[in-house]
Design a protein around this motif. Structure first.
Motif, PDB file in Angstrom:
ATOM      1  N   UNK A 145     -14.137  15.230   3.278  1.00 41.61           N
ATOM      2  CA  UNK A 145     -13.575  15.632   4.561  1.00 41.61           C
ATOM      3  C   UNK A 145     -12.733  14.509   5.147  1.00 41.61           C
ATOM      4  N   UNK A 146     -11.425  14.573   4.881  1.00 41.30           N
ATOM      5  CA  UNK A 146     -10.457  13.646   5.471  1.00 41.30           C
ATOM      6  C   UNK A 146     -10.726  12.201   5.064  1.00 41.30           C
ATOM      7  N   UNK A 147     -11.085  11.994   3.787  1.00 39.85           N
ATOM      8  CA  UNK A 147     -11.397  10.655   3.298  1.00 39.85           C
ATOM      9  C   UNK A 147     -10.456  10.216   2.178  1.00 39.85           C
ATOM     10  N   UNK A 148     -10.058  11.129   1.307  1.00 42.55           N
ATOM     11  CA  UNK A 148      -9.230  10.735   0.160  1.00 42.55           C
ATOM     12  C   UNK A 148      -7.933  10.089   0.629  1.00 42.55           C
ATOM     13  N   UNK A 149      -7.396  10.544   1.756  1.00 42.45           N
ATOM     14  CA  UNK A 149      -6.153   9.945   2.269  1.00 42.45           C
ATOM     15  C   UNK A 149      -6.319   8.468   2.618  1.00 42.45           C
ATOM     16  N   UNK A 150      -7.572   8.010   2.785  1.00 40.39           N
ATOM     17  CA  UNK A 150      -7.814   6.610   3.118  1.00 40.39           C
ATOM     18  C   UNK A 150      -7.736   5.691   1.907  1.00 40.39           C
ATOM     19  N   UNK A 151      -7.817   6.253   0.712  1.00 36.31           N
ATOM     20  CA  UNK A 151      -7.866   5.437  -0.497  1.00 36.31           C
ATOM     21  C   UNK A 151      -6.477   4.944  -0.888  1.00 36.31           C
ATOM     22  N   UNK A 152      -6.428   3.722  -1.387  1.00 41.99           N
ATOM     23  CA  UNK A 152      -5.164   3.183  -1.908  1.00 41.99           C
ATOM     24  C   UNK A 152      -4.975   3.510  -3.383  1.00 41.99           C
TER      25      UNK A 152
END
Length: 412
Positions: A145-152
């Motif tokens: 839930x809205x976490x993958x976008x945080x990964x580099x």
């Protein structure tokens, strides 16, 4: 933003939630408009207040994951545990829900919330979403839930999700994506406002990375818009189904020897092709598309059991969605469902890639191959009679094709 800084930020939010303070990791107007946080849920009854307060997502992945009793589900970046607790309800006492988070404070909050909720079929793991501490093929569903976008390193995240899923497993996440071509500075400002620390993926790139990992049946549905091409979205995909003890994944260069050996074994039967000798690996790859090539392998030994690959039929743009395919199964593994699984996966990947016609030629005597293809929607469109001599015998070739019901009318 570096991973360490992201962990510090969310650890501080976890401590705020535990202390009863208001929690938000994006602009307050986003929460006020119901786009982030717990506003997307309608089944929060009996959940601990701290779990609801710590909800920082951009959707409700549990609602689209189609969880079933007895399944095992993994939540990437589980935060305060709201999606894990909701998943645990749906999979029931015979299922299990894992939560994975890099923040020790978030894990402590989630474990307290699970204890307060009386959830016994949950387990929270410490680790990163780029390196999941679970074995291969250990879960049925991956949510986030809205976490993958945080990964580099989003490619690593998706590859890990594919690895831990069982064949036929499902991927259903809420995330933030971008679409269109707005001003990059304005887009960056929107991403910062909604909390996308490492930058949201464009929709097309999300699709490409999912396909490169091996996922198929990809659907990306834009939900709320946040301005300048930034959207919340539901992202759904599936790992190809396969017979017990096998798995299907994209073909790699280190499969070369086994792929070519299976190719040669098929040619030796005299029923596969007019060719009599398999090409070199360089020749094989040069004649086939770099995507739309897969292998089935034994999960115990790693042995390749079969393969499928595509070639373009023409460089002319009008044929952009038309391909020719080949599918070969190890002679000792036929009649085990491997060919059907490979071809089914190949068709699904073709649909994702916008392919509207898959075609091939089959010797008229190859009844097993013809039956397999017809069972999966191919039809005979003609016969090329006595088209060539093979081992001294004139052979007829049946021309078969499958038209996509989804894309056949779409222009190139």
């Amino acid at each position: 933003m570096a991973q360490e800084e992201i962990i510090r930020r969310y650890s501080a939010l976890a401590r705020d939630a535990a202390a009863g303070r208001t929690v938000a990791d994006c602009g307050p107007e986003a929460f006020d408009q119901g786009r982030f946080g717990a506003a997307g849920y309608d089944d929060l009854g009996l959940l601990p207040e701290a779990a609801v307060r710590a909800s920082l997502g951009c959707g409700n992945p549990v609602a689209v994951a189609e969880l079933r009793p007895g399944e095992t589900v993994l939540d990437l970046g589980s935060g305060g545990g709201i999606d894990v607790l909701l998943s645990a309800r749906r999979v029931g006492e015979h299922g299990k829900a894992y939560g994975l988070d890099a923040s020790a404070d978030m894990l402590a909050l989630a474990r307290r919330n699970a204890e307060q909720a009386g959830a016994r079929n949950v387990e929270f793991l410490h680790g990163t979403i780029e390196r999941v501490p679970l074995p291969d093929r250990s879960v049925d569903v991956v949510i986030s839930n809205c976490v993958i976008n945080l990964s580099s390193d989003k490619a690593a995240v998706l590859a890990e999700a594919f690895r831990v899923l069982r064949p036929g497993g499902r991927f259903g996440v809420s995330d933030v994506v971008t679409d269109g071509e707005p001003d990059p500075d304005r887009r960056a400002a929107v991403e910062e406002r909604v909390g996308c620390a490492a930058g949201a993926l464009p929709v097309a790139e999300y699709r490409r990375l999912l396909a490169a990992s091996g996922f198929m049946d990809v659907h990306i549905t834009l939900t709320a818009g946040h301005g300048d091409g930034v959207h919340s979205a539901i992202v759904q995909a599936a790992k190809p189904a396969a017979p017990p003890g096998t798995e299907i994944r994209p073909m790699r260069d280190d499969d070369a020897d086994q792929v070519l050996a299976i190719y040669q074994a098929g040619l030796d039967t005299g029923q596969a092709s007019f060719e009599t000798t398999a090409p070199s690996w360089e020749g094989f790859t040069a004649a086939r598309l770099p995507h739309l090539r897969y292998v089935a392998f034994d999960t115990g030994t790693g042995q390749v059991l079969g393969w499928v690959a595509a070639s373009s039929v023409s460089a002319r743009p009008v044929y952009a969605g038309v391909i020719e395919h080949s599918v070969y199964v190890h002679p000792g593994c036929q009649a085990q469902g491997i060919g059907r699984a490979l071809l089914s996966a190949f068709i699904a990947a073709g649909e994702d890639a916008g392919i509207w016609t898959i075609q091939s030629g089959i010797f008229a005597e190859n009844a097993a191959s013809l039956a397999l293809h017809q069972a999966l929607g191919f039809r005979v469109v003609g016969t090329r009679e006595r088209i060539g001599r093979h081992h001294g015998v004139w052979r007829n070739v049946l021309l078969i094709e499958r038209r996509s019901p989804a894309t056949k009318n779409r222009p190139p």
